[in-house]
Every structure is written in C-alpha cells, then in structure tokens.
Design an enzyme around this catalytic site. Structure first.
Site, PDB file in Angstrom:
ATOM      1  N   HIS A 129       0.776  -1.349  -0.072  1.00 30.62           N
ATOM      2  CA  HIS A 129       0.042  -0.117  -0.013  1.00 30.62           C
ATOM      3  C   HIS A 129       0.868   1.226   0.022  1.00 30.62           C
ATOM      4  O   HIS A 129       0.532   2.144  -0.532  1.00 30.62           O
ATOM      5  CB  HIS A 129      -0.954   0.090   1.223  1.00 30.62           C
ATOM      6  CG  HIS A 129      -2.047  -1.036   0.982  1.00 30.62           C
ATOM      7  ND1 HIS A 129      -3.033  -1.354   2.251  1.00 30.62           N
ATOM      8  CD2 HIS A 129      -2.289  -1.905   0.017  1.00 30.62           C
ATOM      9  CE1 HIS A 129      -3.536  -2.503   1.984  1.00 30.62           C
ATOM     10  NE2 HIS A 129      -3.410  -2.824   0.636  1.00 30.62           N
ATOM     11  N   PHE A 375      -1.031  -8.077   4.987  1.00 29.63           N
ATOM     12  CA  PHE A 375       0.302  -7.710   4.807  1.00 29.63           C
ATOM     13  C   PHE A 375       0.336  -6.260   4.204  1.00 29.63           C
ATOM     14  O   PHE A 375       1.431  -6.033   3.344  1.00 29.63           O
ATOM     15  CB  PHE A 375       1.284  -8.615   4.152  1.00 29.63           C
ATOM     16  CG  PHE A 375       0.974  -9.898   4.529  1.00 29.63           C
ATOM     17  CD1 PHE A 375       1.177 -10.426   5.771  1.00 29.63           C
ATOM     18  CD2 PHE A 375       0.882 -11.149   3.829  1.00 29.63           C
ATOM     19  CE1 PHE A 375       1.035 -11.561   6.447  1.00 29.63           C
ATOM     20  CE2 PHE A 375       0.608 -12.485   4.151  1.00 29.63           C
ATOM     21  CZ  PHE A 375       0.618 -12.581   5.284  1.00 29.63           C
ATOM     22  N   CYS A 376      -0.780  -5.341   4.488  1.00 26.95           N
ATOM     23  CA  CYS A 376      -0.741  -4.167   3.694  1.00 26.95           C
ATOM     24  C   CYS A 376      -0.511  -4.274   2.222  1.00 26.95           C
ATOM     25  O   CYS A 376       0.043  -3.416   1.529  1.00 26.95           O
ATOM     26  CB  CYS A 376       0.156  -3.087   4.281  1.00 26.95           C
ATOM     27  SG  CYS A 376      -0.457  -2.725   6.008  1.00 26.95           S
ATOM     28  N   ALA A 377      -0.988  -5.515   1.707  1.00 29.98           N
ATOM     29  CA  ALA A 377      -0.996  -5.509  -0.027  1.00 29.98           C
ATOM     30  C   ALA A 377      -2.295  -6.297  -0.078  1.00 29.98           C
ATOM     31  O   ALA A 377      -2.149  -7.451  -0.714  1.00 29.98           O
ATOM     32  CB  ALA A 377       0.314  -6.205  -0.328  1.00 29.98           C
ATOM     33  N   CYS A 395      -5.518  -4.565   7.430  1.00 27.25           N
ATOM     34  CA  CYS A 395      -4.119  -5.190   7.646  1.00 27.25           C
ATOM     35  C   CYS A 395      -4.092  -6.095   8.412  1.00 27.25           C
ATOM     36  O   CYS A 395      -3.108  -7.147   8.120  1.00 27.25           O
ATOM     37  CB  CYS A 395      -3.364  -3.696   7.631  1.00 27.25           C
ATOM     38  SG  CYS A 395      -2.961  -2.642   6.347  1.00 27.25           S
TER      39      CYS A 395
END
Length: 464
Positions: A129, A375-377, A395
């Site tokens: 992100h 994982f902020c993805a 997240c």
C-alpha cells in the site's frame, strides 16, 4: 545445487549479531523459550553493530546545521556523512539527491507530492500500500498482477504504449514482494519505462536488506527504503534519485531548514527562497540519530558482504521449502512460481486452519513471531488466495474465530540475523501443529486470535 540437497548443506556463515537474540518469552503451556523473531519483513531487529555505533555517538548529540558549538558541528558532519554513505550504498549517480524521510511510505508520498502537473502513474496491483496509494493527485493506471517476470514487462510496455507520449509519466514497482519475497525484473521494467519516456521509482523496502541495490546498474530514477527493515532501530527512511522534480516541487513541509532566505514584503507578506538541495524537503530538526543508524547499517551490510548474506539466506529459504514440501496441508503463495528467485520472505496458508489461529499458536506455544493477515498488500493477497480482489479487509487479522474461514495468510520472514535454530523450530512447529493440532484453546479478542487463559483451557489435540 538441487533443492533436495539444500537442507543437508552446512550453513554458509554465522548470522550477524542483532539485538534481542537472547530475549526469552513465556509459553502458554509453561516455561520460557528464546524468542524466534521471524517477522523481518515488517521490522528487522537492529544489528548490534548499529546499536553500538549509535550508543557511542549519543553523548555527542547536537542540533545540526544551525549551531556554532562543537557538538552541533560534529552532528552536522555526521548527518551529511550519513547522506554520502547512503549514496555510496545505493551506487547513486553524480547529481542524485539523498533525502532523509520517516519511512518508505513517507518517501513515496514525498515523491507523489513532487510529481509534475498532469503526470500519469503506472503501478501494479501487487504493490504494498505504500507504493499503491500515495498517487492521489495523479492519473493512476493500475496494472493486473503478472504471472511471470516476462509478463510484468509486457504488461507495462502495453500500458505505456497507450499513454499520452508528451506528458510526464512515472512507474512505481517493488524490488522484492513483501508477500511472496519474489524478485521483480527491475532492470527490464526500467528499460521499458525509459523507452516510452517514463521515469521509474523502485520500492526497495524488501530488497535493500537482502540484496545490493545499484541505482546505476538498475537504471532507476529513484529508490525508496526504510531503516527499520535495514537493521536500523529508528524511524528513518530514504528517497534517493534524480534532483530535478524534487527541486521544482514545493517543499514537502514548509519551515526552518527548507528555507534559504525569508524576507518581509512591503505589503506585509513574506517572500521565501527555498533550498535546491535535499534540505528543501527536510524541514524541521532532522532525525540525526536515525540517519546515522541507517548509514551504520549500510556500512555493516556492505562489510559483511552481500554474496555471503544472500547465500546464507537462500540456504534458509531452501530449508523451509524442502522441509515443508512433504506437508500437503501447507501451500506457499507465489506469483512467478515455486522456483522464482526470492528473498527471505514466504507466505503460506494451512488447510483446515484459520491463519490467525495458526500464527497465534506459533507464538503462544513455540515462542515464534510471524505475521498473519493481508500484509498491507490487499489486492495481491486476495489474488493469490483466489478471493474477490474487491473484498474488504484489514491489514491485521479479520475477526474470524479459530476454525472459521479467514481470507488471510501467514508470513514467515528472516534475514542476516536469523539463527538456524529459529528456522528449525519453525519447521518443527508447523509440522506438529498440522499433525497434532494446538495444545491450547484460543478465542478472538479485538480482531485477533489469542490464547484463552480464562480457565483450564488446554486443547484436546484439535487443530480448529
């Protein structure tokens, strides 16, 4: 060397000394154990060498750039020398600027604020992100997740071929995925960008701690990374690269340090002359100790030798994958395939387990710290899990109790300071949990799975 023989090869070098290597943590089943920090992709432990360097400097700390005293002059020299050390570590070009920021996220937001008017940004949905979201004032083209390095280059080339050839453009790409650890074809993507008149910024947050990063060799326009993933203990990041867009942009923050001269006008206002150097985007009193810590980490990794560090890390990656290859319940996540080159980052799911539950059991019963979630993805993990890319999530772990379905994964990551024993304990723990189940009961609290300590809650050998 085949994967099947990797686990029998002796470790190629000893791990580098890091803080926390002797810390013990309690187990819910009783007793204590040395903590196995296997969440390097989030924050790597500080190198002992870095901590010692910082401790030696701390008594001499002083304000930089604006002090006449000896300590201020010493700190100013140290701060600017840190900038030069980082430039050498990244093999920057003559004329490139090194700007100290708070993090990779801060670095990419700084660059986003410096984009020329009308700039078009191209970014793969596979990005963290920090790379996916800062471009709010630009025209953004999001590219689908590629399934091979070649497809990544072809996808970018097609998108760039359709853009306005006369306007500015920027490509943002990761060097190594924070989810799969896979290495991206940065040099080829940079060539494609430049062939179509675009520039490229490399998110090296996961690459720089594991591999040498050369701005010249990769031919990227900017590099961003974070000190806390590079074995430095403080909140400092770096944006390094071409100076022209940075010089032309309004300062990222307005204030002292960014301004060269401020004068009053006759109408009562003020005129400001801003610096053209990196100081233009470093307003306020800088984090001198943080910059020094990053520079110390750069020196330590360079002196240790990336060839040796990479070889040892690949040994550990091979050990995990080989040891768990005969556990059919474990599925590793990958974009480019199991044989794709990667750093020490592996994400996986376990059949029959909620990922938050599994990660909680690793921590509470084995003293192993991993990460679970998206994982902020988010778009990437959902693509890899085969779920709807538009499904909302957080997240961290979603609110799913043990046994309930969760749209998240587990990530294990390691690096230069990881002892063999930590990896061996992790592999053993995964096998035992899959075979025998958790030895304790767990519940959901504030969106996380935690051990249930309200009563006698030892589990009866069930995994969910």
């Amino acid at each position: 060397m085949s994967v099947s023989t990797l686990a029998t090869v002796p470790s190629v070098c000893a791990p580098l000394p890091v803080l926390g290597r002797d810390v013990t943590v309690p187990l819910v089943t009783g007793g204590e154990v040395a903590y196995a920090a296997l969440d390097y992709a989030a924050s790597a432990p500080a190198l002992q060498r870095v901590w010692d360097d910082v401790a030696a400097y701390a008594p001499y700390y002083g304000s930089v750039h604006r002090g006449a005293g000896y300590l201020s002059q010493l700190s100013t020299d140290l701060f600017e020398n840190a900038r030069r050390t980082v430039a050498e570590f990244l093999d920057c070009r003559d004329g490139d600027q090194v700007v100290f920021t708070r993090s990779t996220t801060d670095s990419l937001n700084l660059l986003a604020a410096a984009l020329p008017a009308g700039c078009q940004v191209f970014v793969f949905e596979t990005e963290h992100h920090a790379s996916l979201l800062p471009w709010r004032d630009a025209r953004v083209t999001y590219l689908d997740a590629p399934r091979s390095p070649r497809q990544a280059v072809e996808t970018l080339e097609r998108a760039l071929a359709e853009r306005d050839p006369y306007g500015p453009a920027l490509v943002c790409v990761t060097g190594a995925s924070n989810v799969t650890g896979e290495l991206w074809p940065v040099r080829e993507l940079a060539a494609a960008a430049h062939a179509h008149g675009a520039r490229i910024v490399l998110d090296a947050a996961q690459l720089a701690p594991h591999h040498p990063v050369s701005v010249k060799d990769l031919d990227v326009d900017w590099v961003a990374f974070s000190g806390h993933k590079l074995y430095a203990p403080f909140g400092t990041g770096v944006l390094a690269g071409r100076a022209d867009w940075l010089r032309a942009a309004e300062p990222y923050l307005a204030g002292g340090g960014a301004s060269r001269k401020v004068t009053r006008r006759t109408d009562g206002g003020v005129d400001v002359e801003w610096h053209d150097s990196a100081a233009r985007h470093e307003a306020g009193s800088p984090n001198v100790i943080g910059a020094y810590a990053v520079a110390s980490a750069c020196k330590a990794l360079t002196e240790a030798g990336f060839d040796t560090l990479v070889a040892r890390e690949q040994y550990l990656v091979g050990k995990v994958r080989e040891e768990l290859a005969d556990v059919p319940q474990v599925r590793f996540l990958s974009l480019f395939g199991d044989d794709a080159p990667r750093v020490g980052v592996l994400s996986f799911v376990v059949e029959g387990w909620n990922s938050s539950h599994f990660a909680a059991a690793l921590s509470a019963e084995y003293g192993i710290g991993v990460r679970d979630g998206l994982f902020c993805a988010h778009p990437l993990v959902r693509t890899l899990l085969g779920s709807d890319p538009q499904t909302q999530g957080e997240c961290g772990a979603p609110e799913a109790a043990p046994g309930e379905k969760s749209l998240n994964a587990i990530r294990v990551s390691f690096g230069a300071g990881t002892p063999d024993e930590h990896v061996e304990r992790f592999v053993r723990a995964v096998k035992e949990l899959v075979t025998d189940g958790a030895r304790w009961n767990y519940r959901t609290e504030d969106g996380r799975c935690v051990p249930d300590t309200s009563a006698s809650t030892a589990a009866a050998g069930t995994s969910v």
